[in-house]
Scaffold this motif. Structure first.
Motif, PDB file in Angstrom:
ATOM      1  N   VAL A   1      -0.007   4.955  -9.136  1.00 43.62           N
ATOM      2  CA  VAL A   1       0.764   5.034  -7.773  1.00 43.62           C
ATOM      3  C   VAL A   1       0.111   6.137  -6.865  1.00 43.62           C
ATOM      4  CG1 VAL A   1       3.169   5.598  -6.911  1.00 43.62           C
ATOM      5  CG2 VAL A   1       3.180   4.244  -8.724  1.00 43.62           C
ATOM      6  N   THR A   2      -0.009   7.034  -7.312  1.00 43.84           N
ATOM      7  CA  THR A   2      -0.880   8.326  -6.502  1.00 43.84           C
ATOM      8  C   THR A   2      -2.096   7.794  -6.017  1.00 43.84           C
ATOM      9  OG1 THR A   2       0.288  10.109  -8.019  1.00 43.84           O
ATOM     10  CG2 THR A   2      -1.635  10.545  -6.793  1.00 43.84           C
ATOM     11  N   ASN A   3      -2.863   7.142  -7.146  1.00 46.20           N
ATOM     12  CA  ASN A   3      -4.037   6.580  -6.433  1.00 46.20           C
ATOM     13  C   ASN A   3      -3.987   5.658  -5.345  1.00 46.20           C
ATOM     14  OD1 ASN A   3      -5.521   8.118  -8.407  1.00 46.20           O
ATOM     15  ND2 ASN A   3      -5.660   6.454  -9.957  1.00 46.20           N
TER      16      ASN A   3
ATOM     17  N   GLY B   1       2.417  -0.743  -0.135  1.00 49.09           N
ATOM     18  CA  GLY B   1       3.725  -1.632  -0.535  1.00 49.09           C
ATOM     19  C   GLY B   1       3.497  -1.809  -2.196  1.00 49.09           C
ATOM     20  N   LEU B   2       2.303  -2.064  -2.526  1.00 51.45           N
ATOM     21  CA  LEU B   2       2.086  -2.089  -4.101  1.00 51.45           C
ATOM     22  C   LEU B   2       2.480  -0.893  -4.796  1.00 51.45           C
ATOM     23  CD1 LEU B   2       0.999  -3.877  -6.484  1.00 51.45           C
ATOM     24  CD2 LEU B   2      -1.113  -3.222  -5.746  1.00 51.45           C
ATOM     25  N   ALA B   3       1.938   0.281  -4.230  1.00 50.34           N
ATOM     26  CA  ALA B   3       2.363   1.518  -4.858  1.00 50.34           C
ATOM     27  C   ALA B   3       3.888   1.728  -4.961  1.00 50.34           C
ATOM     28  CB  ALA B   3       1.912   2.647  -4.248  1.00 50.34           C
ATOM     29  N   SER B   4       4.628   1.324  -4.017  1.00 45.76           N
ATOM     30  CA  SER B   4       6.067   1.363  -4.117  1.00 45.76           C
ATOM     31  C   SER B   4       6.453   0.313  -5.094  1.00 45.76           C
ATOM     32  CB  SER B   4       6.306   1.175  -2.533  1.00 45.76           C
ATOM     33  OG  SER B   4       8.017   1.039  -2.597  1.00 45.76           O
TER      34      SER B   4
ATOM     35  N   LEU C   1       5.019  -0.670  -7.788  1.00 44.11           N
ATOM     36  CA  LEU C   1       4.939   0.039  -9.314  1.00 44.11           C
ATOM     37  C   LEU C   1       5.940   1.157  -9.550  1.00 44.11           C
ATOM     38  CD1 LEU C   1       0.759  -0.049  -9.471  1.00 44.11           C
ATOM     39  CD2 LEU C   1       2.698  -1.405 -10.871  1.00 44.11           C
ATOM     40  N   SER C   2       6.287   1.965  -8.421  1.00 46.98           N
ATOM     41  CA  SER C   2       7.158   3.101  -8.543  1.00 46.98           C
ATOM     42  C   SER C   2       8.396   2.599  -9.060  1.00 46.98           C
ATOM     43  CB  SER C   2       7.227   3.843  -7.280  1.00 46.98           C
ATOM     44  OG  SER C   2       7.754   5.050  -7.411  1.00 46.98           O
ATOM     45  N   THR C   3       8.680   1.580  -8.216  1.00 43.82           N
ATOM     46  CA  THR C   3      10.257   0.820  -8.620  1.00 43.82           C
ATOM     47  C   THR C   3      10.181   0.387  -9.875  1.00 43.82           C
ATOM     48  OG1 THR C   3      10.621   0.795  -5.937  1.00 43.82           O
ATOM     49  CG2 THR C   3      11.903  -0.501  -7.657  1.00 43.82           C
TER      50      THR C   3
END
Length: 100
Positions: free
Chosen positions: A15-17, A73-76, A78-80
């Motif tokens: 997510v950070t990356n 959006g992809l990071a979000s 994954l985080s969710t």
């Protein structure tokens, strides 16, 4: 049944990356847009106007906004999903202990 294994630290790092990549894509897109416009600045005529219009309507938004937004959006997502796995893991643990 398919197995599922989540390594929280790996997903958090991803997510950070991804968020960092999104920023880098946005910076690169802005640099590209500026360089492109500078490259055609001395052109004249209808071809330049058409080229600039094409760039501004079809390309610029994609490289400066859409692509970085897709990565964010992809990071979000994954985080969710990670939070949902945490929640389910907690509920399972409570159920096993008899707390739920």
């Amino acid at each position: 049944m398919a197995s599922c294994r989540i390594v929280k630290a790996s997903v958090e790092q991803s997510v950070t990356n991804l968020n960092n990549y999104a920023k880098q894509y946005e910076e690169a897109g802005n640099t590209f847009a500026t360089a492109f416009k500078n490259a055609i600045a001395d052109m004249e005529g209808a071809a330049k106007d058409a080229l600039l219009e094409f760039f501004e309507t079809k390309i610029e938004g994609f490289v400066t906004k859409d692509l970085p937004s897709a990565v964010t959006g992809l990071a979000s997502l994954l985080s969710t999903n990670l939070q949902q796995f945490d929640d389910v893991d907690g509920k399972l643990a409570e159920s096993i202990k008899g707390d739920g």
